[in-house]
Design a protein around this motif. Structure first.
Motif, PDB file in Angstrom:
ATOM      1  N   ASN A  93       0.801  -1.230   0.000  1.00  0.00           N
ATOM      2  CA  ASN A  93       0.000   0.000   0.000  1.00  0.00           C
ATOM      3  C   ASN A  93       0.836   1.284   0.000  1.00  0.00           C
ATOM      4  N   CYS A 129       2.234   4.685  -1.598  1.00  0.00           N
ATOM      5  CA  CYS A 129       1.512   5.657  -2.428  1.00  0.00           C
ATOM      6  C   CYS A 129       2.297   6.088  -3.659  1.00  0.00           C
ATOM      7  N   TRP A 130       3.480   5.537  -3.857  1.00  0.00           N
ATOM      8  CA  TRP A 130       4.269   5.874  -5.045  1.00  0.00           C
ATOM      9  C   TRP A 130       4.963   4.617  -5.550  1.00  0.00           C
TER      10      TRP A 130
END
Length: 227
Positions: free
Chosen positions: A153, A155-156
């Motif tokens: 998970n 985010c990049w």
């Protein structure tokens, strides 16, 4: 710290021989003669054992103790002959030319590329971007790393660039490795090749100033890494 217990020669003599072999383009026969001229009676087989035993351990210390590197990587592989067969030296540097990591592999495929990226990320953290050539296996290895990020998970994701001219810096960096290995002709075993190449990489890192030892010569820095 490297353990020299049981060695029949002083620590400094062993380190000098190992450093000289991985730093300069000489054969073991040449090095035997050089050591003899310095009053050290040691045969080429013993010199080979020293390199195999100590170079890899010193390289492990070097990867842990190098100065911080950048998060924009250049990754490529070059060819090395072992027992008459071509094998692959995976290498990565940052955009300033600092060595990040290296790994010898018998294969050039997705599994080997993935293994290399796991190793390099484990030693250096995740990069922001990685520049590679048109190799599908290297792209697949990076895809696997991005899948790992998604599973956790993040985010990049790692930006992957397959732009040949941006990889010129690492292609040029391969030249030092090839220059040193040329007199060696062919390695006799995978373990010998891996250890020797690791030592050569350390000598190259010292040349690049990756250990912040201002005013100290290459051998002094190499000896410090041995503890």
């Amino acid at each position: 710290m490297v353990n020299f217990k049981g060695a029949h020669h002083p620590k400094d003599v062993i380190l000098y021989a190992v450093y000289f072999y991985v730093r300069f383009a000489v054969s073991y026969r040449d090095l035997e003669e050089i050591m003899s001229e310095r009053g050290v009676d040691v045969d080429h087989a013993t010199l080979n054992r020293w390199v195999e035993k100590y170079a890899k351990i010193i390289a492990e210390q070097a990867l842990r103790r190098k100065t911080p590197t950048g998060r924009s990587w250049r990754m490529d592989e070059t060819y090395v002959k072992v027992k008459g067969r071509w094998m692959y030296l995976y290498r990565a540097i940052d955009n300033q030319g600092k060595t990040l990591d290296f790994m010898l592999s018998e294969r050039r495929d997705e599994a080997a590329a993935t293994e290399f990226f796991i190793r390099a990320i484990g030693n250096n953290g995740f990069p922001d971007r990685v520049v590679i050539d048109k190799s599908g296996s290297n792209a697949a290895g990076l895809f696997n790393m991005n899948c790992l990020l998604m599973m956790h998970n993040w985010c990049w994701l790692i930006e992957v660039l397959q732009v040949k001219y941006l990889n010129n810096i690492i292609e040029q960096d391969h030249r030092f490795i090839k220059k040193i290995t040329r007199p060696m002709q062919t390695f006799k075993s995978f373990n010998s090749a891996a250890a020797t190449l690791a030592g050569i990489e350390v000598a190259h890192m010292i040349r690049k100033g990756q250990f912040s030892r201002s005013g100290k010569f290459g051998f002094e820095q190499f000896a410090e890494l041995a503890g």
